[in-house]
Motif scaffolding. Sequence first.
Motif, PDB file in Angstrom:
ATOM      1  N   ARG A  77       0.833  -1.216   0.000  1.00 51.73           N
ATOM      2  CA  ARG A  77       0.000   0.000   0.000  1.00 51.73           C
ATOM      3  C   ARG A  77       0.865   1.263   0.000  1.00 51.73           C
ATOM      4  O   ARG A  77       0.475   2.283  -0.524  1.00 51.73           O
ATOM      5  N   PHE A  78       2.058   1.151   0.594  1.00 54.34           N
ATOM      6  CA  PHE A  78       2.969   2.300   0.649  1.00 54.34           C
ATOM      7  C   PHE A  78       4.001   2.285  -0.473  1.00 54.34           C
ATOM      8  O   PHE A  78       4.854   3.163  -0.541  1.00 54.34           O
ATOM      9  N   GLN A  79       3.920   1.289  -1.325  1.00 49.43           N
ATOM     10  CA  GLN A  79       4.852   1.141  -2.445  1.00 49.43           C
ATOM     11  C   GLN A  79       6.304   1.255  -1.973  1.00 49.43           C
ATOM     12  O   GLN A  79       7.131   1.901  -2.598  1.00 49.43           O
ATOM     13  N   GLY A  80       6.567   0.615  -0.815  1.00 47.86           N
ATOM     14  CA  GLY A  80       7.925   0.581  -0.281  1.00 47.86           C
ATOM     15  C   GLY A  80       8.341   1.810   0.505  1.00 47.86           C
ATOM     16  O   GLY A  80       9.373   1.807   1.162  1.00 47.86           O
ATOM     17  N   GLU A  81       7.573   2.890   0.456  1.00 48.33           N
ATOM     18  CA  GLU A  81       7.902   4.150   1.147  1.00 48.33           C
ATOM     19  C   GLU A  81       7.064   4.267   2.422  1.00 48.33           C
ATOM     20  O   GLU A  81       6.116   5.036   2.485  1.00 48.33           O
ATOM     21  N   ILE A  82       7.433   3.515   3.441  1.00 49.34           N
ATOM     22  CA  ILE A  82       6.655   3.489   4.677  1.00 49.34           C
ATOM     23  C   ILE A  82       6.967   4.742   5.498  1.00 49.34           C
ATOM     24  O   ILE A  82       8.128   5.063   5.739  1.00 49.34           O
ATOM     25  N   PRO A  83       5.937   5.466   5.928  1.00 47.18           N
ATOM     26  CA  PRO A  83       6.135   6.681   6.736  1.00 47.18           C
ATOM     27  C   PRO A  83       6.848   6.380   8.061  1.00 47.18           C
ATOM     28  O   PRO A  83       6.883   5.241   8.525  1.00 47.18           O
ATOM     29  N   SER A  84       7.344   7.434   8.696  1.00 50.05           N
ATOM     30  CA  SER A  84       8.079   7.278   9.957  1.00 50.05           C
ATOM     31  C   SER A  84       7.158   6.958  11.136  1.00 50.05           C
ATOM     32  O   SER A  84       7.607   6.408  12.136  1.00 50.05           O
ATOM     33  N   THR A  85       5.875   7.310  11.022  1.00 50.49           N
ATOM     34  CA  THR A  85       4.906   7.022  12.076  1.00 50.49           C
ATOM     35  C   THR A  85       3.669   6.385  11.464  1.00 50.49           C
ATOM     36  O   THR A  85       3.100   6.912  10.515  1.00 50.49           O
ATOM     37  N   LEU A  86       3.289   5.242  12.030  1.00 51.51           N
ATOM     38  CA  LEU A  86       2.089   4.544  11.591  1.00 51.51           C
ATOM     39  C   LEU A  86       1.134   4.413  12.774  1.00 51.51           C
ATOM     40  O   LEU A  86       1.523   3.957  13.846  1.00 51.51           O
ATOM     41  N   TYR A  87      -0.101   4.844  12.561  1.00 53.16           N
ATOM     42  CA  TYR A  87      -1.158   4.686  13.553  1.00 53.16           C
ATOM     43  C   TYR A  87      -2.053   3.538  13.095  1.00 53.16           C
ATOM     44  O   TYR A  87      -2.388   3.450  11.918  1.00 53.16           O
ATOM     45  N   PHE A  88      -2.445   2.677  14.033  1.00 49.44           N
ATOM     46  CA  PHE A  88      -3.269   1.514  13.719  1.00 49.44           C
ATOM     47  C   PHE A  88      -4.590   1.620  14.467  1.00 49.44           C
ATOM     48  O   PHE A  88      -4.610   1.891  15.670  1.00 49.44           O
ATOM     49  N   ILE A  89      -5.694   1.385  13.741  1.00 52.64           N
ATOM     50  CA  ILE A  89      -7.025   1.490  14.340  1.00 52.64           C
ATOM     51  C   ILE A  89      -7.861   0.258  13.983  1.00 52.64           C
ATOM     52  O   ILE A  89      -7.736  -0.295  12.887  1.00 52.64           O
ATOM     53  N   CYS A  90      -8.670  -0.175  14.940  1.00 53.69           N
ATOM     54  CA  CYS A  90      -9.663  -1.222  14.700  1.00 53.69           C
ATOM     55  C   CYS A  90     -10.956  -0.775  15.383  1.00 53.69           C
ATOM     56  O   CYS A  90     -11.160   0.420  15.592  1.00 53.69           O
ATOM     57  N   ARG A  91     -11.803  -1.684  15.752  1.00 47.56           N
ATOM     58  CA  ARG A  91     -13.084  -1.330  16.382  1.00 47.56           C
ATOM     59  C   ARG A  91     -12.864  -0.736  17.771  1.00 47.56           C
ATOM     60  O   ARG A  91     -13.426   0.295  18.113  1.00 47.56           O
ATOM     61  N   SER A  92     -12.029  -1.419  18.596  1.00 49.64           N
ATOM     62  CA  SER A  92     -11.894  -1.013  19.999  1.00 49.64           C
ATOM     63  C   SER A  92     -10.460  -0.796  20.460  1.00 49.64           C
ATOM     64  O   SER A  92     -10.239  -0.352  21.580  1.00 49.64           O
ATOM     65  N   GLY A  93      -9.486  -1.132  19.635  1.00 49.17           N
ATOM     66  CA  GLY A  93      -8.082  -0.962  20.007  1.00 49.17           C
ATOM     67  C   GLY A  93      -7.350  -2.256  20.304  1.00 49.17           C
ATOM     68  O   GLY A  93      -6.159  -2.237  20.603  1.00 49.17           O
ATOM     69  N   SER A  94      -8.020  -3.376  20.205  1.00 46.44           N
ATOM     70  CA  SER A  94      -7.392  -4.661  20.516  1.00 46.44           C
ATOM     71  C   SER A  94      -6.645  -5.253  19.315  1.00 46.44           C
ATOM     72  O   SER A  94      -5.452  -5.534  19.395  1.00 46.44           O
TER      73      SER A  94
END
Length: 149
Positions: A77-94
């Motif tokens: 999805r990032f075509q190899g250029e991964i940002p320095s900060t990644l935030y991850f989200i789901c329904r509740s945080g688990s």
Amino acid sequence: MVELPKRDVVDQDPKTVWEGLVDNPDSALIDVRTQSEWAFVGVPDLTELGRKQIMVEWLTFPSMQINQDFFHQVEDRFQGEIPSTLYFICRSGSRSRSAAGFIENELGQRGRNVNCINVSEGFEGDLSHEGHRGTVNGWKVKGLPWKQS
């Protein structure tokens, strides 16, 4: 086989995550829920930031087994250029906490230092006393931008 995370992942509440996305153009939001959740519940809307969230299932529906291609799908999805900060989200945080730890470990093993942060309350938040999500906390309850298809 996917190896689960060994490191502790930092949690941040949705408003702090939004501020981080606003302040840091080298950051991204990865929504790890299922396709049905994206379609029926809604998704964060980063339009005003000129960005889109990345959507990759951590657990595949309907089996809810770990997506064996998760790392490669995120990387693609990032075509190899991964940002320095990644935030991850789901329904509740688990689920997002597990996914964030996994990506942080995988990138670390490849010599890449990326800050992986979990959205602690998730998109819908915790269950209320009545057993309902979307009323106590979470991205939507905090009034952050979102949309539904």
